[in-house]
Design a protein around this motif. Structure first.
Motif, mmCIF file in Angstrom:
data_model
loop_
_atom_site.group_PDB
_atom_site.id
_atom_site.type_symbol
_atom_site.label_atom_id
_atom_site.label_comp_id
_atom_site.label_asym_id
_atom_site.label_seq_id
_atom_site.Cartn_x
_atom_site.Cartn_y
_atom_site.Cartn_z
ATOM 1 N N GLN A 200 30.326 -7.015 13.856
ATOM 2 C CA GLN A 200 31.743 -7.168 13.496
ATOM 3 C C GLN A 200 32.397 -5.817 13.249
ATOM 4 O O GLN A 200 33.547 -5.584 13.645
ATOM 5 N N ASP A 204 35.503 -4.366 15.400
ATOM 6 C CA ASP A 204 36.753 -3.979 14.712
ATOM 7 C C ASP A 204 37.111 -2.515 14.937
ATOM 8 O O ASP A 204 38.246 -2.107 14.686
ATOM 9 N N GLU A 205 36.131 -1.750 15.393
ATOM 10 C CA GLU A 205 36.373 -0.310 15.612
ATOM 11 C C GLU A 205 37.307 -0.099 16.785
ATOM 12 O O GLU A 205 37.149 -0.702 17.852
ATOM 13 N N LYS A 206 38.267 0.774 16.605
ATOM 14 C CA LYS A 206 39.217 1.060 17.680
ATOM 15 C C LYS A 206 38.560 1.943 18.724
ATOM 16 O O LYS A 206 37.842 2.893 18.401
#
Length: 208
Positions: A200, A204-206
Protein backbone atom coordinates in the motif's frame (compact mmCIF):
# COMPACT_ATOMS: atom_id res chain seq x y z
CA UNK A 1 2.74 -16.08 -21.68
CA UNK A 2 3.30 -12.38 -20.94
CA UNK A 3 1.46 -11.38 -24.13
CA UNK A 4 -1.50 -13.57 -23.19
CA UNK A 5 -1.80 -12.02 -19.73
CA UNK A 6 -1.51 -8.54 -21.25
CA UNK A 7 -4.36 -9.30 -23.65
CA UNK A 8 -6.58 -10.23 -20.72
CA UNK A 9 -5.67 -7.04 -18.84
CA UNK A 10 -6.11 -4.74 -21.81
CA UNK A 11 -9.49 -6.32 -22.54
CA UNK A 12 -10.70 -5.26 -19.10
CA UNK A 13 -8.68 -2.05 -18.82
CA UNK A 14 -7.57 -0.80 -22.26
CA UNK A 15 -6.12 2.53 -21.11
CA UNK A 16 -4.20 1.68 -17.95
CA UNK A 17 -2.18 2.60 -16.00
CA UNK A 18 -1.14 -0.85 -14.79
CA UNK A 19 0.25 -2.17 -11.53
CA UNK A 20 2.14 -5.43 -12.03
CA UNK A 21 3.57 -7.91 -9.56
CA UNK A 22 4.88 -11.45 -9.49
CA UNK A 23 6.51 -13.96 -7.18
CA UNK A 24 9.59 -16.00 -8.14
CA UNK A 25 9.12 -17.11 -11.78
CA UNK A 26 5.98 -14.96 -11.87
CA UNK A 27 8.20 -11.96 -11.22
CA UNK A 28 10.03 -12.60 -14.49
CA UNK A 29 6.67 -12.79 -16.26
CA UNK A 30 5.56 -9.51 -14.66
CA UNK A 31 8.87 -7.89 -15.71
CA UNK A 32 8.36 -8.98 -19.33
CA UNK A 33 4.75 -7.76 -19.23
CA UNK A 34 5.95 -4.34 -18.07
CA UNK A 35 8.41 -4.12 -20.95
CA UNK A 36 5.81 -5.18 -23.50
CA UNK A 37 3.27 -2.69 -22.16
CA UNK A 38 5.83 0.10 -22.44
CA UNK A 39 6.56 -0.88 -26.03
CA UNK A 40 2.81 -0.61 -26.70
CA UNK A 41 2.81 2.94 -25.37
CA UNK A 42 0.96 1.91 -22.20
CA UNK A 43 1.79 3.32 -18.77
CA UNK A 44 3.12 0.98 -16.11
CA UNK A 45 2.41 2.54 -12.74
CA UNK A 46 4.23 0.13 -10.43
CA UNK A 47 6.29 -3.02 -11.02
CA UNK A 48 6.65 -5.12 -7.87
CA UNK A 49 8.64 -8.35 -7.69
CA UNK A 50 8.53 -10.72 -4.73
CA UNK A 51 11.86 -12.45 -4.08
CA UNK A 52 12.64 -12.72 -7.79
CA UNK A 53 16.27 -13.02 -8.92
CA UNK A 54 17.53 -11.68 -12.24
CA UNK A 55 19.43 -14.80 -13.24
CA UNK A 56 21.12 -15.06 -16.61
CA UNK A 57 19.89 -18.60 -17.19
CA UNK A 58 21.50 -18.74 -20.61
CA UNK A 59 25.01 -18.29 -19.19
CA UNK A 60 27.11 -21.42 -19.24
CA UNK A 61 29.89 -21.76 -16.66
CA UNK A 62 33.11 -23.71 -16.94
CA UNK A 63 33.35 -26.95 -14.98
CA UNK A 64 35.47 -25.25 -12.32
CA UNK A 65 32.96 -22.40 -11.96
CA UNK A 66 30.12 -24.92 -11.69
CA UNK A 67 31.93 -26.66 -8.81
CA UNK A 68 32.47 -23.32 -7.04
CA UNK A 69 28.83 -22.41 -7.55
CA UNK A 70 27.70 -25.76 -6.18
CA UNK A 71 29.84 -25.29 -3.06
CA UNK A 72 28.37 -21.82 -2.52
CA UNK A 73 24.85 -23.25 -2.85
CA UNK A 74 25.66 -25.93 -0.26
CA UNK A 75 27.03 -23.32 2.16
CA UNK A 76 23.93 -21.17 1.66
CA UNK A 77 21.70 -24.14 2.39
CA UNK A 78 23.68 -24.93 5.55
CA UNK A 79 23.13 -21.34 6.62
CA UNK A 80 19.42 -21.73 5.85
CA UNK A 81 19.32 -24.87 7.98
CA UNK A 82 20.96 -23.07 10.90
CA UNK A 83 18.67 -20.04 10.67
CA UNK A 84 15.40 -21.71 9.62
CA UNK A 85 15.64 -25.42 10.53
CA UNK A 86 11.87 -25.95 10.31
CA UNK A 87 11.66 -24.32 6.89
CA UNK A 88 14.70 -26.23 5.63
CA UNK A 89 13.29 -29.62 6.69
CA UNK A 90 9.87 -28.83 5.23
CA UNK A 91 11.45 -27.91 1.90
CA UNK A 92 13.50 -31.11 1.81
CA UNK A 93 10.49 -33.20 2.72
CA UNK A 94 8.41 -31.57 -0.02
CA UNK A 95 11.22 -32.03 -2.54
CA UNK A 96 11.66 -35.74 -1.72
CA UNK A 97 7.89 -36.28 -1.82
CA UNK A 98 7.64 -34.78 -5.29
CA UNK A 99 10.57 -36.89 -6.50
CA UNK A 100 9.02 -40.06 -5.11
CA UNK A 101 5.64 -39.25 -6.62
CA UNK A 102 7.33 -38.63 -9.97
CA UNK A 103 9.10 -42.01 -9.84
CA UNK A 104 5.85 -43.78 -8.97
CA UNK A 105 4.14 -41.97 -11.85
CA UNK A 106 6.82 -42.92 -14.38
CA UNK A 107 6.85 -46.55 -13.26
CA UNK A 108 3.05 -46.56 -13.02
CA UNK A 109 3.31 -47.76 -9.43
CA UNK A 110 0.76 -46.83 -6.79
CA UNK A 111 1.63 -48.63 -3.58
CA UNK A 112 -0.83 -46.52 -1.64
CA UNK A 113 -3.22 -44.20 -3.51
CA UNK A 114 -3.36 -41.83 -0.57
CA UNK A 115 0.43 -41.53 -0.42
CA UNK A 116 0.78 -40.28 -4.00
CA UNK A 117 -0.07 -36.67 -4.72
CA UNK A 118 -2.04 -36.68 -7.99
CA UNK A 119 -0.96 -33.10 -8.70
CA UNK A 120 2.76 -33.94 -8.64
CA UNK A 121 2.99 -34.87 -12.32
CA UNK A 122 1.32 -31.61 -13.27
CA UNK A 123 3.54 -29.56 -10.95
CA UNK A 124 6.67 -31.20 -12.34
CA UNK A 125 5.53 -30.41 -15.88
CA UNK A 126 4.95 -26.79 -14.92
CA UNK A 127 8.36 -26.58 -13.22
CA UNK A 128 10.07 -28.15 -16.24
CA UNK A 129 8.27 -25.79 -18.61
CA UNK A 130 9.19 -22.74 -16.50
CA UNK A 131 12.85 -23.79 -16.47
CA UNK A 132 12.77 -24.22 -20.24
CA UNK A 133 11.30 -20.73 -20.69
CA UNK A 134 13.91 -19.20 -18.39
CA UNK A 135 16.70 -20.88 -20.33
CA UNK A 136 15.39 -19.22 -23.49
CA UNK A 137 14.61 -15.84 -21.94
CA UNK A 138 16.99 -12.90 -22.18
CA UNK A 139 16.51 -10.09 -19.69
CA UNK A 140 16.78 -6.67 -21.30
CA UNK A 141 16.56 -3.22 -19.66
CA UNK A 142 13.31 -1.84 -18.29
CA UNK A 143 12.73 1.91 -18.19
CA UNK A 144 11.07 2.51 -14.87
CA UNK A 145 11.32 1.82 -11.16
CA UNK A 146 11.40 -1.75 -9.91
CA UNK A 147 10.27 -2.54 -6.37
CA UNK A 148 11.93 -5.67 -5.02
CA UNK A 149 10.34 -7.26 -1.97
CA UNK A 150 13.22 -9.27 -0.54
CA UNK A 151 12.85 -12.07 2.01
CA UNK A 152 14.93 -11.75 5.18
CA UNK A 153 16.39 -15.28 4.99
CA UNK A 154 17.86 -16.70 1.78
CA UNK A 155 17.38 -20.43 1.24
CA UNK A 156 20.00 -20.66 -1.51
CA UNK A 157 23.03 -18.85 -2.88
CA UNK A 158 22.40 -15.54 -4.65
CA UNK A 159 25.38 -14.01 -6.39
CA UNK A 160 24.24 -10.41 -5.93
CA UNK A 161 22.22 -10.45 -2.70
CA UNK A 162 21.54 -6.72 -2.32
CA UNK A 163 19.51 -6.13 -5.49
CA UNK A 164 19.25 -9.73 -6.75
CA UNK A 165 20.98 -8.68 -9.97
CA UNK A 166 18.30 -6.23 -11.13
CA UNK A 167 20.53 -3.14 -11.21
CA UNK A 168 22.15 -4.57 -14.34
CA UNK A 169 18.82 -4.04 -16.14
CA UNK A 170 16.94 -1.33 -14.24
CA UNK A 171 18.42 2.02 -13.23
CA UNK A 172 16.19 2.46 -10.20
CA UNK A 173 15.61 -0.52 -7.91
CA UNK A 174 13.97 0.01 -4.54
CA UNK A 175 14.41 -2.83 -2.05
CA UNK A 176 11.69 -3.51 0.52
CA UNK A 177 12.72 -6.03 3.15
CA UNK A 178 10.16 -8.48 4.46
CA UNK A 179 10.28 -11.29 7.02
CA UNK A 180 10.56 -15.03 6.45
CA UNK A 181 12.16 -16.95 3.63
CA UNK A 182 11.28 -17.52 -0.02
CA UNK A 183 8.88 -20.41 0.51
CA UNK A 184 6.71 -18.88 3.23
CA UNK A 185 6.41 -15.18 2.39
CA UNK A 186 3.02 -15.74 0.73
CA UNK A 187 1.82 -18.27 3.31
CA UNK A 188 2.40 -16.86 6.79
CA UNK A 189 -0.45 -14.51 7.86
CA UNK A 190 1.87 -12.15 9.72
CA UNK A 191 4.17 -11.83 6.69
CA UNK A 192 1.20 -11.34 4.36
CA UNK A 193 0.00 -8.53 6.62
CA UNK A 194 3.45 -6.95 6.48
CA UNK A 195 3.55 -7.29 2.69
CA UNK A 196 0.06 -5.80 2.30
CA UNK A 197 0.99 -2.76 4.36
CA UNK A 198 4.21 -2.20 2.42
CA UNK A 199 2.48 -2.72 -0.95
CA UNK A 200 0.00 0.00 0.00
CA UNK A 201 2.88 2.37 0.76
CA UNK A 202 4.39 1.60 -2.66
CA UNK A 203 1.06 2.14 -4.43
CA UNK A 204 0.52 5.45 -2.61
CA UNK A 205 3.99 6.65 -3.59
CA UNK A 206 3.99 9.19 -6.38
CA UNK A 207 5.91 8.25 -9.51
CA UNK A 208 9.00 10.33 -10.12
Amino acid sequence: MAAYYISLMVEKNPDGPYNLSGYCFGGIVAYEMAKQLQSMGKKVNKLILFDTVAFDYRERHSQFEKIKLRLKIILAQVNFLLNEPEGFLKNKKRYLKRKMDLVFSILKLKPNPQSVNTSTTYLNKVSKNNTYLLNKYKIVPYHGTLYLFRAKTRETYIEEPKFYGWTSFVKKVKVINIGGHHYIILKKPEILKEIAEKIQIVLDEKNQ
